[in-house]
Scaffold this motif. Structure first.
Motif, PDB file in Angstrom:
ATOM      1  N   GLY A  61     -10.436 -54.722 -25.462  1.00 25.48           N
ATOM      2  CA  GLY A  61     -11.486 -54.191 -26.327  1.00 25.48           C
ATOM      3  C   GLY A  61     -11.440 -52.681 -26.436  1.00 25.48           C
ATOM      4  N   ALA A  62     -11.185 -52.020 -25.312  1.00 23.86           N
ATOM      5  CA  ALA A  62     -11.168 -50.559 -25.296  1.00 23.86           C
ATOM      6  C   ALA A  62      -9.949 -49.983 -25.987  1.00 23.86           C
ATOM      7  N   ILE A  63      -8.799 -50.660 -25.884  1.00 22.87           N
ATOM      8  CA  ILE A  63      -7.544 -50.123 -26.413  1.00 22.87           C
ATOM      9  C   ILE A  63      -7.316 -50.527 -27.868  1.00 22.87           C
ATOM     10  N   ALA A  64      -8.154 -51.391 -28.408  1.00 28.04           N
ATOM     11  CA  ALA A  64      -7.889 -51.989 -29.714  1.00 28.04           C
ATOM     12  C   ALA A  64      -7.671 -50.957 -30.810  1.00 28.04           C
ATOM     13  N   ASP A  65      -8.447 -49.891 -30.821  1.00 31.91           N
ATOM     14  CA  ASP A  65      -8.330 -48.919 -31.913  1.00 31.91           C
ATOM     15  C   ASP A  65      -6.923 -48.351 -32.047  1.00 31.91           C
ATOM     16  N   VAL A  66      -6.227 -48.119 -30.932  1.00 33.70           N
ATOM     17  CA  VAL A  66      -4.864 -47.587 -31.017  1.00 33.70           C
ATOM     18  C   VAL A  66      -3.819 -48.692 -31.025  1.00 33.70           C
ATOM     19  N   PRO A  80       4.849 -54.640 -27.641  1.00 29.41           N
ATOM     20  CA  PRO A  80       4.278 -53.582 -28.462  1.00 29.41           C
ATOM     21  C   PRO A  80       3.625 -52.488 -27.618  1.00 29.41           C
ATOM     22  N   PRO A  81       3.388 -51.336 -28.213  1.00 33.75           N
ATOM     23  CA  PRO A  81       2.674 -50.279 -27.499  1.00 33.75           C
ATOM     24  C   PRO A  81       1.332 -50.764 -26.959  1.00 33.75           C
ATOM     25  N   TYR A  82       1.040 -50.324 -25.740  1.00 32.76           N
ATOM     26  CA  TYR A  82      -0.218 -50.539 -25.041  1.00 32.76           C
ATOM     27  C   TYR A  82      -0.392 -51.957 -24.495  1.00 32.76           C
ATOM     28  N   ALA A  83       0.655 -52.776 -24.575  1.00 36.75           N
ATOM     29  CA  ALA A  83       0.586 -54.114 -23.984  1.00 36.75           C
ATOM     30  C   ALA A  83       0.738 -54.023 -22.471  1.00 36.75           C
ATOM     31  N   PRO A  84      -0.143 -54.669 -21.705  1.00 35.24           N
ATOM     32  CA  PRO A  84       0.041 -54.728 -20.255  1.00 35.24           C
ATOM     33  C   PRO A  84       1.261 -55.579 -19.912  1.00 35.24           C
ATOM     34  N   ARG A  85       1.800 -55.353 -18.726  1.00 36.22           N
ATOM     35  CA  ARG A  85       2.954 -56.112 -18.250  1.00 36.22           C
ATOM     36  C   ARG A  85       2.572 -56.832 -16.957  1.00 36.22           C
ATOM     37  N   PRO A  86       3.117 -58.020 -16.741  1.00 38.43           N
ATOM     38  CA  PRO A  86       2.776 -58.785 -15.538  1.00 38.43           C
ATOM     39  C   PRO A  86       3.568 -58.322 -14.323  1.00 38.43           C
ATOM     40  N   ARG A  87       3.352 -57.072 -13.959  1.00 32.72           N
ATOM     41  CA  ARG A  87       4.032 -56.453 -12.833  1.00 32.72           C
ATOM     42  C   ARG A  87       2.993 -55.754 -11.955  1.00 32.72           C
ATOM     43  N   ALA A  88       3.408 -55.344 -10.778  1.00 31.04           N
ATOM     44  CA  ALA A  88       2.487 -54.712  -9.829  1.00 31.04           C
ATOM     45  C   ALA A  88       1.757 -53.536 -10.458  1.00 31.04           C
ATOM     46  N   HIS A  89       0.462 -53.476 -10.256  1.00 31.27           N
ATOM     47  CA  HIS A  89      -0.431 -52.392 -10.686  1.00 31.27           C
ATOM     48  C   HIS A  89      -0.770 -52.455 -12.170  1.00 31.27           C
ATOM     49  N   ALA A  90      -0.340 -53.495 -12.894  1.00 38.73           N
ATOM     50  CA  ALA A  90      -0.672 -53.682 -14.309  1.00 38.73           C
ATOM     51  C   ALA A  90      -0.246 -52.502 -15.173  1.00 38.73           C
ATOM     52  N   GLY A  93      -6.139 -44.888 -20.659  1.00 39.50           N
ATOM     53  CA  GLY A  93      -7.219 -44.276 -21.432  1.00 39.50           C
ATOM     54  C   GLY A  93      -7.295 -42.777 -21.213  1.00 39.50           C
ATOM     55  N   ALA A  94      -7.130 -42.335 -19.964  1.00 31.75           N
ATOM     56  CA  ALA A  94      -7.172 -40.908 -19.669  1.00 31.75           C
ATOM     57  C   ALA A  94      -6.011 -40.186 -20.336  1.00 31.75           C
ATOM     58  N   ARG A  95      -4.838 -40.819 -20.394  1.00 30.75           N
ATOM     59  CA  ARG A  95      -3.698 -40.202 -21.086  1.00 30.75           C
ATOM     60  C   ARG A  95      -4.023 -39.992 -22.563  1.00 30.75           C
ATOM     61  N   GLY A 128      -5.246 -36.499 -27.049  1.00 26.25           N
ATOM     62  CA  GLY A 128      -6.015 -36.479 -28.283  1.00 26.25           C
ATOM     63  C   GLY A 128      -5.695 -37.639 -29.206  1.00 26.25           C
ATOM     64  N   GLY A 129      -5.116 -38.720 -28.646  1.00 28.43           N
ATOM     65  CA  GLY A 129      -4.818 -39.895 -29.451  1.00 28.43           C
ATOM     66  C   GLY A 129      -3.432 -40.431 -29.196  1.00 28.43           C
ATOM     67  N   ASP A 130      -3.029 -41.369 -30.033  1.00 34.37           N
ATOM     68  CA  ASP A 130      -1.774 -42.100 -29.897  1.00 34.37           C
ATOM     69  C   ASP A 130      -0.612 -41.270 -30.439  1.00 34.37           C
ATOM     70  N   PRO A 131       0.434 -41.009 -29.633  1.00 36.56           N
ATOM     71  CA  PRO A 131       1.584 -40.246 -30.135  1.00 36.56           C
ATOM     72  C   PRO A 131       2.323 -40.939 -31.281  1.00 36.56           C
ATOM     73  N   TRP A 132       2.136 -42.246 -31.413  1.00 36.98           N
ATOM     74  CA  TRP A 132       2.810 -43.009 -32.466  1.00 36.98           C
ATOM     75  C   TRP A 132       1.883 -43.328 -33.640  1.00 36.98           C
ATOM     76  N   ALA A 133       0.759 -42.665 -33.733  1.00 32.45           N
ATOM     77  CA  ALA A 133      -0.223 -43.023 -34.760  1.00 32.45           C
ATOM     78  C   ALA A 133       0.355 -42.960 -36.167  1.00 32.45           C
TER      79      ALA A 133
END
Length: 274
Positions: A18-23, A214-224, A251-253, A258-263
């Motif tokens: 939900g939080a990452i959806a915009d980018v 795709p960008p911002y997809a989590p991966r099933p690895r240690a620490h997500a 999110g902090a990055r 100031g937003g998505d480098p690939w916008a």
């Protein structure tokens, strides 16, 4: 618990989507999705599912993708609630096509996956820069993404004028030429035991009905960790890691940048050379 060692639950994944959806939606919207799902924790292993899960709400958009003996109906992750619904299905990583649903035979991305044979990530960064230089020489604009796993994806946006087969053939020829010029560091050798310490230029994801992370997809690895788009100059950073940003820190990055480098990646699309 999806990542029990890190205390990360399915609800945390739901909230993240939900939080990452915009980018994230810029990079997944209208692209057929293959779901990498987990019924328990990521440590217990998961499975891939192409067909839309049973019981999908009627507001989840889908598209039929032809196959040899019929069709597969894929999810289209076109809005925030669909991303969150995927999380509720235990989909940790939604893998997407390089084509969009309205023209399933016309890719708008070329993806070169730099797959290392060793843990020397500095060599992967060097390989990404070499790949970027060669793409610029071909009149294309490169973009880099750490995958959240071990490597880097170098992606170039292209106009939708060539078939998937043509794009795949071009990518194979591009990788072969690049590996020939740098045969001490790069290879297109499929078999791992023949690569030595060289980095594999994997272009298979450009083939028909193939998918990419795709960008911002989590991966099933240690620490997500999450797949994270870069500013090109970040490839010069000795501290860069392929899994340096996680579900909790990305999110902090984005706030710092100031937003998505690939916008604006779509606006950089060029014509794929003959």
């Amino acid at each position: 618990m999806l990542w029990p060692d890190d205390g990360i639950t399915k609800r945390d994944l739901y909230d993240y989507m939900g939080a990452i959806a915009d980018v994230m939606l810029v990079h997944v919207r209208d692209r057929p999705v293959s779901l990498q799902r987990f019924r328990g924790s990521v440590d217990e292993g998961g499975f891939f599912q192409k067909q839309v899960p049973k019981g999908a709400p009627d507001w989840v958009r889908t598209v039929e993708v032809p196959k040899r003996d019929g069709v597969v109906r894929h999810v289209l992750a076109n809005d925030r609630r669909t991303l969150q619904w995927l999380a509720q299905q235990g989909c940790v990583t939604p893998h997407v096509f390089t084509e969009r649903a309205d023209r399933l035979d016309r890719p708008d991305r070329v993806v070169i996956d730099l797959d290392p044979s060793t843990e020397d990530f500095a060599a992967v960064r060097t390989a990404a820069r070499l790949c970027g230089e060669a793409l610029r020489d071909a009149g294309l604009e490169p973009f880099a993404m750490v995958t959240g796993s071990r490597g880097i994806h170098v992606v170039t946006p292209i106009r939708r004028t060539r078939s998937t087969e043509d794009v795949h053939a071009w990518a194979r020829a591009f990788a072969a030429r690049l590996a020939e010029r740098h045969d001490d560091a790069l290879t297109t050798e499929f078999y791992k035991n023949k690569r030595d310490d060289r980095i594999y230029l994997d272009v298979a994801r450009n083939g028909p009905a193939q998918t990419v992370v795709p960008p911002y997809a989590p991966r099933p690895r240690a620490h997500a960790p999450v797949a994270t788009p870069l500013r090109w100059e970040e490839l010069d950073d000795d501290g860069l890691r392929p899994d340096g940003w996680t579900l909790r820190t990305i999110g902090a990055r984005l706030d710092d940048l100031g937003g998505d480098p690939w916008a604006e990646i779509a606006g950089a699309a060029g014509a794929l050379p003959r």
